[in-house]
Design an enzyme around this catalytic site. Sequence first.
Site, PDB file in Angstrom:
ATOM      1  CG  ASN A  80      -1.665   1.135   1.451  1.00 12.90           C
ATOM      2  OD1 ASN A  80      -1.839   2.062   0.337  1.00 12.90           O
ATOM      3  ND2 ASN A  80      -2.206   1.399   2.528  1.00 12.90           N
ATOM      4  CE  LYS A 139      -0.361   3.273   4.744  1.00 10.84           C
ATOM      5  NZ  LYS A 139      -0.052   3.476   6.101  1.00 10.84           N
ATOM      6  CG  HIS A 187      -5.748   2.012   5.113  1.00 12.43           C
ATOM      7  ND1 HIS A 187      -5.257   2.888   5.847  1.00 12.43           N
ATOM      8  CD2 HIS A 187      -4.638   1.204   4.900  1.00 12.43           C
ATOM      9  CE1 HIS A 187      -4.195   2.667   6.238  1.00 12.43           C
ATOM     10  NE2 HIS A 187      -3.764   1.611   5.684  1.00 12.43           N
ATOM     11  CD  GLU A 240      -2.895   5.599   6.709  1.00 14.80           C
ATOM     12  OE1 GLU A 240      -2.758   5.657   5.435  1.00 14.80           O
ATOM     13  OE2 GLU A 240      -2.048   5.168   7.410  1.00 14.80           O
ATOM     14  CD  GLU A 284      -3.487  -2.240   7.284  1.00 16.45           C
ATOM     15  OE1 GLU A 284      -2.680  -2.464   6.683  1.00 16.45           O
ATOM     16  OE2 GLU A 284      -4.324  -1.305   6.791  1.00 16.45           O
ATOM     17  N   GLY A 334       2.348   2.570  10.707  1.00 18.81           N
ATOM     18  CA  GLY A 334       3.429   3.299  10.757  1.00 18.81           C
ATOM     19  C   GLY A 334       4.173   3.793  11.984  1.00 18.81           C
ATOM     20  CB  SER A 388       5.195  -1.811  12.077  1.00 15.13           C
ATOM     21  OG  SER A 388       4.722  -0.206  12.319  1.00 15.13           O
TER      22      SER A 388
END
Length: 251
Positions: free
Chosen positions: A9, A11, A96, A98, A168, A174, A214
């Site tokens: 991904n 991003k 996702h 985010e 996730e 991250g 991560s």
Amino acid sequence: MRKNIVAGNWKMNTTVPEGIALAKDVVAASAKVPASVKLIIATPFTHLVPVADVVKGSVVSLSAENCADKEKGAYTGEVSAAMLASAGCEYTILGHSERRQYYGETDEKLVEKTKLALANGLKVILCVGENLEEREAGKHFDVCKSQTENVLYNFSEEDLKNIVIAYEPVWAIGTGKTATAEQAEEIHAFIRKVVADKFGAKAAEDMSILYGGSCKPSNAKELFAQKDIDGGLIGGAALKAEDFIQIALSF
Ligand code: PGA
């Protein structure tokens, strides 16, 4: 038998030329990866058309990172599932964290997006996962259950064949903090049970459930060795072809 999948991904990273170069590196290194592992790269919208050209004829599949919840028309700035399919995408990531956190993506919207993606022949990587506050309050099972049910339970067993789940935990994305293999396995097995409760054991057994947060070459082996972890959705480490391929070699 369910597939092992490693999906990158990207991003909102890389310019178009940088993205083309990265995709070329991934394709070149993909020869090392056994056929039993499906490789996917999810790029920004602007990169899809040129990257589709790069991955054509290779084992690497192309994914978008999102799609619109409307079919077409006056929705300035949106990109439809039909557009993604026509650009050469085989997959799209949906939900996702985010998108959920910064862009108000709700489970209701995700049902619409998933319907449109499937109707246009795209496969879906549906993301679920709890944030830190929810984990600390011991609500991680409830959050993953409701996010999974709220979207998946609107679809048929046939549709399920084209949906992959990515667990996730938001606190691991991250941050450099990975869920331990035990923490991840516990939720993966739980999500598989949520799938089985509605669709039966066979459908749940056949569904790939990826871990994200991560995931990197140093921890992928231990994560992928777990019974219910079928691969990874990789953010930061997918921006280096070498690391990404190393992760794909960790089964
Ligand atoms: P990360 O991102 O690997 O950089 O933690 C994973 C993701 O958000 O898909």
